[in-house]
Scaffold this motif. Structure first.
Motif, short mmCIF file in Angstrom:
data_model
loop_
_atom_site.label_atom_id
_atom_site.label_comp_id
_atom_site.label_asym_id
_atom_site.label_seq_id
_atom_site.Cartn_x
_atom_site.Cartn_y
_atom_site.Cartn_z
N LYS A 38 15.57 -6.69 -9.52
CA LYS A 38 14.57 -5.65 -9.80
C LYS A 38 14.52 -4.53 -8.76
CE LYS A 38 11.34 -8.60 -12.31
NZ LYS A 38 11.14 -7.80 -13.49
N LYS A 39 15.22 -4.64 -7.66
CA LYS A 39 15.00 -3.80 -6.49
C LYS A 39 15.22 -2.30 -6.69
CE LYS A 39 19.57 -4.08 -4.35
NZ LYS A 39 20.32 -4.56 -3.21
N GLU A 40 15.99 -1.88 -7.68
CA GLU A 40 16.32 -0.46 -7.84
C GLU A 40 15.15 0.37 -8.35
OE1 GLU A 40 20.05 0.33 -9.69
OE2 GLU A 40 21.10 -1.10 -8.41
N ALA A 41 14.18 -0.26 -9.00
CA ALA A 41 12.99 0.44 -9.49
C ALA A 41 11.76 -0.22 -8.87
CB ALA A 41 12.92 0.37 -11.01
N TYR A 54 3.35 -16.37 -3.80
CA TYR A 54 4.05 -15.25 -3.19
C TYR A 54 3.73 -13.99 -3.97
CZ TYR A 54 6.87 -18.71 -0.72
OH TYR A 54 7.29 -19.75 0.08
N LEU A 55 3.36 -12.92 -3.28
CA LEU A 55 3.10 -11.62 -3.89
C LEU A 55 4.14 -10.65 -3.37
CD1 LEU A 55 -0.76 -11.61 -3.32
CD2 LEU A 55 0.46 -12.22 -5.41
N VAL A 56 4.74 -9.90 -4.29
CA VAL A 56 5.85 -9.02 -3.92
C VAL A 56 5.60 -7.63 -4.47
CG1 VAL A 56 8.35 -8.69 -4.02
CG2 VAL A 56 7.40 -11.01 -4.18
N HIS A 57 5.80 -6.61 -3.63
CA HIS A 57 5.76 -5.21 -4.07
C HIS A 57 7.03 -4.55 -3.56
CE1 HIS A 57 3.34 -1.24 -4.59
NE2 HIS A 57 4.52 -1.22 -5.19
N GLY A 58 7.87 -4.15 -4.50
CA GLY A 58 9.09 -3.41 -4.17
C GLY A 58 8.90 -1.95 -4.55
N TYR A 59 9.41 -1.06 -3.72
CA TYR A 59 9.20 0.37 -3.92
C TYR A 59 10.42 1.09 -4.50
CZ TYR A 59 4.63 0.17 -1.80
OH TYR A 59 3.30 -0.10 -1.56
N SER A 68 8.90 1.48 6.03
CA SER A 68 8.18 0.24 6.29
C SER A 68 7.02 0.14 5.29
CB SER A 68 7.67 0.18 7.73
OG SER A 68 6.80 1.25 7.98
N ILE A 69 6.50 -1.05 5.15
CA ILE A 69 5.42 -1.30 4.20
C ILE A 69 4.31 -2.02 4.95
CG2 ILE A 69 4.76 -2.44 2.05
CD1 ILE A 69 7.79 -2.31 1.30
N VAL A 70 3.09 -1.60 4.71
CA VAL A 70 1.94 -2.28 5.31
C VAL A 70 1.06 -2.84 4.20
CG1 VAL A 70 1.88 -0.89 7.42
CG2 VAL A 70 0.58 -0.14 5.44
N VAL A 71 0.42 -3.95 4.51
CA VAL A 71 -0.57 -4.53 3.61
C VAL A 71 -1.90 -3.89 3.97
CG1 VAL A 71 -1.76 -6.62 2.86
CG2 VAL A 71 0.69 -6.69 3.41
N PRO A 103 13.15 -0.85 -0.05
CA PRO A 103 12.08 -1.54 0.68
C PRO A 103 11.19 -2.38 -0.24
CG PRO A 103 11.62 0.81 0.55
CD PRO A 103 12.97 0.60 -0.03
N TYR A 104 10.86 -3.57 0.24
CA TYR A 104 9.92 -4.43 -0.46
C TYR A 104 9.22 -5.31 0.57
CZ TYR A 104 13.52 -8.05 -0.01
OH TYR A 104 14.46 -8.93 0.49
N ILE A 105 8.08 -5.85 0.16
CA ILE A 105 7.35 -6.76 1.02
C ILE A 105 7.02 -8.01 0.23
CG2 ILE A 105 5.08 -5.76 0.48
CD1 ILE A 105 4.36 -6.27 3.49
N VAL A 106 7.09 -9.15 0.91
CA VAL A 106 6.74 -10.44 0.32
C VAL A 106 5.69 -11.06 1.22
CG1 VAL A 106 7.56 -12.73 -0.36
CG2 VAL A 106 9.07 -10.74 -0.60
N VAL A 107 4.55 -11.43 0.64
CA VAL A 107 3.53 -12.15 1.40
C VAL A 107 3.29 -13.50 0.73
CG1 VAL A 107 2.41 -10.05 2.24
CG2 VAL A 107 1.50 -11.20 0.23
N LYS A 108 2.96 -14.47 1.57
CA LYS A 108 2.68 -15.82 1.08
C LYS A 108 1.24 -16.16 1.40
CE LYS A 108 4.10 -19.69 3.22
NZ LYS A 108 4.99 -20.76 3.71
N THR A 109 0.57 -16.73 0.44
CA THR A 109 -0.81 -17.18 0.62
C THR A 109 -0.96 -18.50 -0.14
OG1 THR A 109 -3.13 -16.51 0.49
CG2 THR A 109 -1.72 -15.86 -1.36
N LYS A 110 -2.14 -19.07 -0.08
CA LYS A 110 -2.34 -20.29 -0.85
C LYS A 110 -2.52 -19.93 -2.31
CE LYS A 110 -7.33 -20.89 -0.49
NZ LYS A 110 -8.41 -21.76 -0.11
#
Length: 119
Positions: A38-41, A54-59, A68-71, A103-110
């Motif tokens: 999915k990274k191209e879009a 896991y929550l992911v936002h790719g730009y 860079s990406i900030v939460v 660029p993308y960011i992956v965060v992990k939570t419960k």
């Protein structure tokens, strides 16, 4: 995997949610495969693995490196989990690579059972 996006007035924040930014080497293999596809879009997705969410936002494709990406926020309201990120461009005076980046960011939570809203 699912994603949801809703616009309107900001919901009432019940509590901030603890999270960890996940490095590439620690991203589950199945999730990494989806990100690669999915990274191209621009994309937004969630991924469940055991008791982790896991929550992911790719730009999408950017002309150069150096991004860079900030939460900005990750919080729980009475009806949803809200995930808000921001893409920051290369710093002034920096000399980013002249090849495209994704660029993308992956965060992990419960795990949360609420709907997920990407802002």
């Amino acid at each position: 995997m699912a994603g949801c996006s809703i616009s309107g007035p900001a919901p009432k924040k019940l509590k901030d949610v603890d999270y960890t930014i996940v490095e590439d080497k620690n991203i589950p293999e199945k999730l990494l495969e989806v990100i690669e596809q999915k990274k191209e879009a621009e994309f937004k997705l969630s991924f469940e693995n055991n008791d982790d969410l896991y929550l992911v936002h790719g730009y999408g494709e950017q002309e150069t490196g150096g991004y860079s990406i900030v939460v900005r926020d990750l919080y729980l309201s009475d009806n949803a989990l809200y995930f808000d990120t921001e893409l920051l461009g290369p710093e002034n005076g920096s000399d980013p690579q002249k090849k495209p980046s994704y660029p993308y960011i992956v965060v992990k939570t419960k795990m949360y059972k609420q709907n997920i809203v990407f802002e």
